[in-house]
Structures are given as structure tokens and as C-alpha cells.
Design an enzyme around this catalytic site. Structure first.
Site, mmCIF file in Angstrom:
data_model
loop_
_atom_site.group_PDB
_atom_site.id
_atom_site.type_symbol
_atom_site.label_atom_id
_atom_site.label_comp_id
_atom_site.label_asym_id
_atom_site.label_seq_id
_atom_site.Cartn_x
_atom_site.Cartn_y
_atom_site.Cartn_z
ATOM 1 N N TYR A 1 0.832 -1.186 -0.140
ATOM 2 C CA TYR A 1 -0.189 -0.189 -0.131
ATOM 3 C C TYR A 1 0.930 1.210 -0.025
ATOM 4 C CZ TYR A 1 -3.327 3.665 1.618
ATOM 5 O OH TYR A 1 -4.176 4.616 1.831
ATOM 6 N N ASP B 1 -2.015 -1.630 -3.940
ATOM 7 C CA ASP B 1 -2.607 -0.209 -4.358
ATOM 8 C C ASP B 1 -1.160 0.593 -4.440
ATOM 9 O OD1 ASP B 1 -3.355 2.503 -4.799
ATOM 10 O OD2 ASP B 1 -4.509 2.243 -2.761
ATOM 11 N N HIS C 1 -12.157 1.162 -4.292
ATOM 12 C CA HIS C 1 -11.232 0.546 -5.066
ATOM 13 C C HIS C 1 -12.136 -0.684 -5.606
ATOM 14 C CE1 HIS C 1 -7.394 2.480 -4.480
ATOM 15 N NE2 HIS C 1 -8.145 2.867 -3.400
#
Length: 646
Positions: free
Chosen positions: A126, A165, A283
Site C-alpha cells: 500500500y 495499491d 477500489h
């Protein structure tokens, strides 16, 4: 949720929890193992989690952080562990210094989780976002550390899969608002792709567009974009939408979530795509599907064989069962808060009982025992283990029972839980709860006398094996307390060093004991039925007839089921005072019957009746009573009439 995704490895980002927020439904999932990298200082910030399906894969190593400076479960930093215990590929001191970021702070935010399988090393990432522009240095240092770690592992001969991500897009095709942002900022295509984070990301990708000479150490890309590789010309393939402007219905988003694999794994990919129809977040999931047969080190192997440790799978068939002790120490199930815990499903699951063989006088060892080299000579030592074998018979010389009374050996904990659990003298039915227990300890003989009697009985028994009593159709043999009470204690045919019971005596049920068991079950069902049945209305005290059960729709006690007596029929209607007193006495004696709480006194009706009588008496004694009002108005008229006439 995992059933909907249909995946074997699930990676989540931005968990926004801390370790103290982990619950049983997050960690103790049947059939799944879990790993978490959570922020150490900031609350409700970042966080990465991974779930692996135990039936298909199991990592051999697990750690958190990119630089390896965080302490492992043993307290030693990951980068300082021996070579066989760490994943490796950590940046050296010079590379860490070039990042310009505190290494402890970089790994302490819970932004990277690394699992190693024999097939590849999996990164769950992330990446920091550029929301306010105040952490550009931290964001740049993070993506530089990620690039350095991945390239180091690939140089070491390991395959890498990067999932997460990354908060960066490749080019204008991956953003619906890219062209508008470039126009407002006055950027050209070259300037847009030359931004620091996007430039490093494109240098990491195979086929990434880079302007100018590449950086030192990044001469070529090493990871392949699976989603774009499977759909090279697809537009509007976004994975993130801004919730503040409700951009998802119009598909006005960006692609910042990726699944990247090493160049040698391109032939592994069967399919890769986004699941933009799966709602629940800003998302959407991104997935990749591998072939069942893959190329590994120049030969074709089954993917299952290289997704777990050595010897777990062979030609796609499991050879070893999954055990918690075989997973890495960083597993969520091995945390101190959960290592002694069990899920609700496993608590109510029936324990696995050993299989019982037929009671034949003579039996040869099974083929499995012959392969393992088990002989009748070491059967006595095998009887001490947790496996209850029924082929231990008196034919073996080492298993003859001695005539003398020997001291009972102390059984192990494992034997006690398996062999004596079924003969515990606990409550067997509801009737046993209400029945006073019998004092059997006072009538039983002392231990020494009892053992001598058992030894004498064993000597008098014939040595010829006696076949067990046949059971009724559909009935399986059980070794419960009732069987022991009817047929006596189970005979022991093993050596004094073992605690195994003879199957012929311990698992034989006679017709008498079977009938007793059926009667006990029927009595137990009848007791439970009487306990939960609706209460019967009581009899009227005056008429000895069942009371009427009535239900009202009012709230409170009046809404419960009420029972009252029948009204008297015939005769002269009593006066109001007598009727009120009689109804008051009737209500006081009846009360109310609640649906769940039992008998409740009708204090509400009594209170209302008492309040009414009290108000009538108070009205009679006050000047507002009718008689006093009449006298008052007569006196007033006598005074006002002369004045009016005059």
C-alpha cells in the site's frame, strides 16, 4: 467474501486497524491462514493483510516491511536472521542512505507484507498517496526502496509477484482526468511521464515508457503488467473512483491497483482482469489466474507442487496435512492473542475417533505396517501412543497379562482424553440433573480388593476368543457407561504398560443395554418436551374450571397472556361497591402468566383499582362533593336574590 472472490491468495490494503483491533472473525477463519502488517504508531492508518487458502498453498516464510529493520517474532530484525530463515534481497546501508528517509519510520507504517512460496515471492503493498504534497519525500523513498528490493530478489534468482495499491498510474490511458490535469498544469506528455514516482515505476515495468537515459541500476524493466498485458488497448479499465464526486457510476476513475509478475512468469498467466462490478469500496479487486501446469527451472510442474513446502504436494496430490506448527511464526494464528484459541466451528466439531478393526483371533499386520517395518515384537510400545489399535491380541507373547497384581501405570494426557472420555460418569440425560446421585463410592470395595477380584476373574476366563454379541440392525457399538454397568468393566488384553481396552468387551452392546439406552433417550425427550411446553391454565377456585387465557395488544404487563376466572352467571347483579371489591379480590388472587418470565403478580390492575377508590373517598371528604356543592349554591342564592330584588 472469499467464496465470492474464488481466490487462493487474497491481498488487502488500507485496513486502518491496529493489532488490538483484530477479532476472532478476522483471524480464526477455517481453511485460511492470515498475515497482517499494521501501523505501529498511527491509529486507523494504512495496514496490509493477506489470506492464504490452506488447501492449496502455504508460505514458507513471511515478514513485514521493505528494508528488514523491523523485529521478527524472535526479536531479531529480519535482515539479521540467518540466510535460511529470511527472504533476503534487503537494500544495503548505502542504498538505505540514498533514500533520505528514516528506515524505521518507512517500515513502521504497515505498508508492505512479504510472503515467500517456493514458486515466487509475493509483495502486498500500500504505497503512500500524494494527497496534500507534504510527504513527497516519503513517497519517493518508499517506491525507491520497493524497486531496490524487487530487483535484488530477481538478481538472486527468485521470481516476484507485486500486488497492491501503488497510488501511481502508468500513462494517460490509466486516468480519466489525466488530459485535463495536463492541460491545466501546462504539462507535455514527456513532462507528465517524467515525474519522479511515475518515472521509477515505468522503469520497473517491462515495456514502460521512459524518456531520456535510464537510471543506473534500472537499465531494464523486470515486472510485467498482467492486466494491461491481457488487455493492451482497453480504455476505461479503472480500479479507483473518487467517492466525493460519486465518480463510479460514470466510470470516471484511474488505474492505480496492479498485479505485476516477473518476466519468467508471463507464460503462467491464464487470465488477468478487474472486477469493477464488485462494490463495497472506492477500489475494485484486481486478479490474476495462473495455469495448473507451469514452467519452473526448465521443466513443467503442477502449480500446487510449488505453492507449499517440500513434500506437501506431489503431482498435485497432497501428501502431508496442514498443521499450524508448519506455518511461519509471523502468521496471525500464531500471535499470542490467538495461538491458544479456536473458532466456533472447530469447538463444536466432533473429535476424530480412531478406526476399529474386526475382532478376529488371529490377524496379520496390515500392508501399511509392513511398509513401515512394524512387527509384532514392537506392538507393545506402539500401544502406548495415541493410536488405538484393535489388532493387539493376547496371541502376542509380549502382550500376555500377568497373573500378579501390578501397579497401574500413569497414563499420558493424550490417552486420557481419547480412551477415558467416553466412560466419564457425567450427566447422561435431563433426568440425571433432577435425580439425586447414588453414593457408589461407599459401596465399592477398596482398590486392592477390586484389582484382586479382577485378576482372579481374568484367570477363570477361557482363553478361547469369544465372538462379540451381535448388535441390532442399524446400531453401532459404543463404550458408554451403561454398557460397563451391565457387562462389567472392560477387559484389558494389552501389557501393563498400555492403556488400550479390548474391543471385544469395550465395544459390545447387549440387547438389555440397548433397550435401556432407548428408554433413557425417550425419557430425556419427554422431560425436555414437558419443560418447554406452554403452562396449563389453573383452575378457578370457585368453579374448579380451567381459567380463560386472553391476550391484549397493549404494551407492558397488560400485553402479556392473562388468565382470569369466569364471570358468575345468574342471580341479582351486585352493587358497584361489592362488585369492585369482588373484582379486586379476584385480581389479587389470579395474577398474570408471562410468556417467558413465569408468574407475575397483577400489581398494575391492583394499583389502578386502589387509586380509583382513594380518589372517590377523597372527593367525598372535600368541599367538591355533590352534597356540599348543593348547600353552597343554596346559600349563595339566598344572599343574591334580595340584593337583586332591591
Amino acid at each position: 467474501m472469499f467464496d465470492i472472490l474464488g481466490s487462493d491468495v487474497v491481498v488487502m490494503q488500507e485496513l486502518k486497524i491496529q493489532r488490538k483491533d483484530l477479532r476472532d472473525d478476522m483471524v480464526l477463519l477455517d481453511g485460511w491462514d492470515c498475515y497482517f502488517s499494521l501501523p505501529k504508531h498511527k491509529k486507523g492508518y494504512s495496514g496490509v493483510g493477506m489470506y492464504t487458502r490452506n488447501a492449496t498453498c502455504s508460505p514458507i516464510r513471511a515478514e513485514e516491511g521493505l528494508l528488514g529493520v523491523l523485529p521478527s517474532p524472535t526479536g531479531v530484525p529480519y535482515r539479521d536472521l540467518p540466510e535460511g530463515e529470511s527472504i533476503g534481497g534487503y537494500p544495503n546501508a548505502f542504498q538505505i542512505a540514498e533514500l533520505g528517509v528514516d528506515p524505521d519510520a518507512l517500515d513502521a507504517e504497515g505498508r508492505c507484507l512479504v510472503l515467500e512460496f517456493p514458486a515466487f515471492v509475493l509483495f502486498g503493498v500500500y504505497s503512500p498517496a500524494n494527497s496534500n504534497g507534504l510527504r513527497d519525500d516519503f513517497r519517493y523513498g518508499f517506491i525507491c526502496a520497493l524497486d531496490c528490493r524487487i530487483r535484488s530478489l530477481i538478481r538472486g534468482g527468485k521470481r516476484v509477484v507485486l500486488v497492491g495499491d501503488l497510488n501511481v498510474s502508468r500513462d494517460e490511458l490509466d486516468g480519466a482526468n489525466c488530459l485535463e490535469d495536463m492541460r491545466k498544469a501546462g504539462l507535455t506528455h514527456e513532462e507528465y511521464l517524467s515525474k519522479p514516482n511515475r518515472r521509477i515505476f515505468n522503469q520497473l515495468l517491462i515495456g514502460g515508457e521512459v524518456f531520456g537515459p535510464r537510471d543506473e541500476g534500472r537499465e531494464q524493466g523486470v515486472l510485467w503488467d498482467t492486466t494491461r498485458g491481457m488487455h493492451p488497448e482497453r480504455k476505461g479499465m479503472y480500479t479507483h473512483w473518487e467517492t466525493k464526486i460519486n465518480a463510479r457510476p460514470g466510470n470516471f476513475g484511474s488505474r492505480i491497483d496492479f498485479v505485476l509478475v516477473s518476466e519468467s512468469m508471463q507464460s503462467w498467466v491464464k487470465d488477468a482482469n478487474t472486477q469493477d462490478g464488485l462494490l463495497g469500496s472506492d477500489h475494485c479487486p484486481v486478479y490474476v489466474d495462473f495455469h495448473e501446469m507451469v514452467q519452473s527451472h526448465g521443466k513443467e510442474v503442477k502449480l500446487l507442487d510449488v505453492m507449499s513446502g517440500s513434500g506437501v504436494f506431489e503431482n498435485g496430490v497432497r501428501q502431508k496435512e496442514w498443521k499450524l506448527t508448519d506455518v511461519p511464526a509471523f502468521s496471525g494464528k500464531r500471535l499470542t492473542e490467538f495461538d491458544k484459541r479456536r473458532s466456533i466451528k472447530s469447538m463444536f466439531a466432533a473429535p476424530t475417533l480412531p478406526k476399529l478393526a474386526s475382532t478376529a483371533p488371529e490377524r496379520s499386520p496390515s500392508p501399511m505396517k509392513q511398509e513401515l517395518g512394524t512387527t509384532p515384537e514392537n506392538e507393545s510400545s506402539k500401544a502406548k501412543s495415541d493410536v488405538f489399535e484393535s489388532n493387539v491380541s493376547a496371541n502376542s507373547p509380549a502382550l500376555k497379562r500377568k497373573a500378579s497384581v501390578s501397579e497401574k501405570p500413569k497414563p499420558s494426557k493424550r490417552q486420557k482424553s481419547e480412551t477415558t472420555a467416553s466412560v466419564s460418569k457425567g450427566q447422561q440425560s435431563l433426568k440425571g440433573f433432577f435425580t439425586r446421585g447414588k453414593a457408589t463410592t461407599m459401596d465399592s470395595p477398596p482398590n486392592g480388593v477390586k484389582e484382586a477380584q479382577q485378576s482372579a476373574a481374568m484367570q477363570e476366563r477361557p482363553t478361547t476368543p469369544v465372538p462379540p454379541t451381535p448388535l441390532p440392525a442399524g446400531m453401532t457399538a459404543t463404550n458408554d457407561v451403561e454398557t460397563y454397568a451391565a457387562d462389567g468393566p472392560p477387559s484389558v488384553t494389552a501389557s501393563p504398560g498400555s492403556q488400550a481396552h479390548s474391543p471385544a468387551s469395550a465395544f459390545t452392546a447387549s440387547p438389555t443395554s440397548f433397550s435401556a439406552r432407548v428408554a433413557a433417550v425417550e425419557q430425556s425427550q419427554k422431560s425436555w418436551s414437558n419443560l418447554f411446553a406452554r403452562p396449563i391454565a389453573p383452575l378457578c377456585e370457585g368453579h374448579t374450571e380451567p381459567c380463560k387465557t386472553m391476550r391484549t395488544k397493549k404494551k407492558g404487563l397488560l400485553g402479556q397472556v392473562a388468565q382470569r376466572k369466569k364471570a358468575q352467571s345468574g342471580g341479582v347483579r351486585p352493587s358497584s361497591g361489592a362488585r369492585i371489591g369482588r373484582e379486586r379480590e379476584a385480581r389479587r388472587g389470579l395474577g398474570m402468566v408471562g410468556e417467558r418470565s413465569g408468574v407475575v403478580r397483577n400489581t398494575y390492575l391492583d394499583g389502578m383499582m386502589a387509586q380509583r377508590i382513594k380518589m372517590e373517598r377523597k372527593l367525598e371528604s372535600s368541599w367538591l362533593s355533590p352534597s356540599k356543592q348543593h348547600s353552597f349554591f343554596a346559600l349563595l342564592a339566598a344572599l343574591l336574590v334580595p340584593l337583586w330584588l332591591g
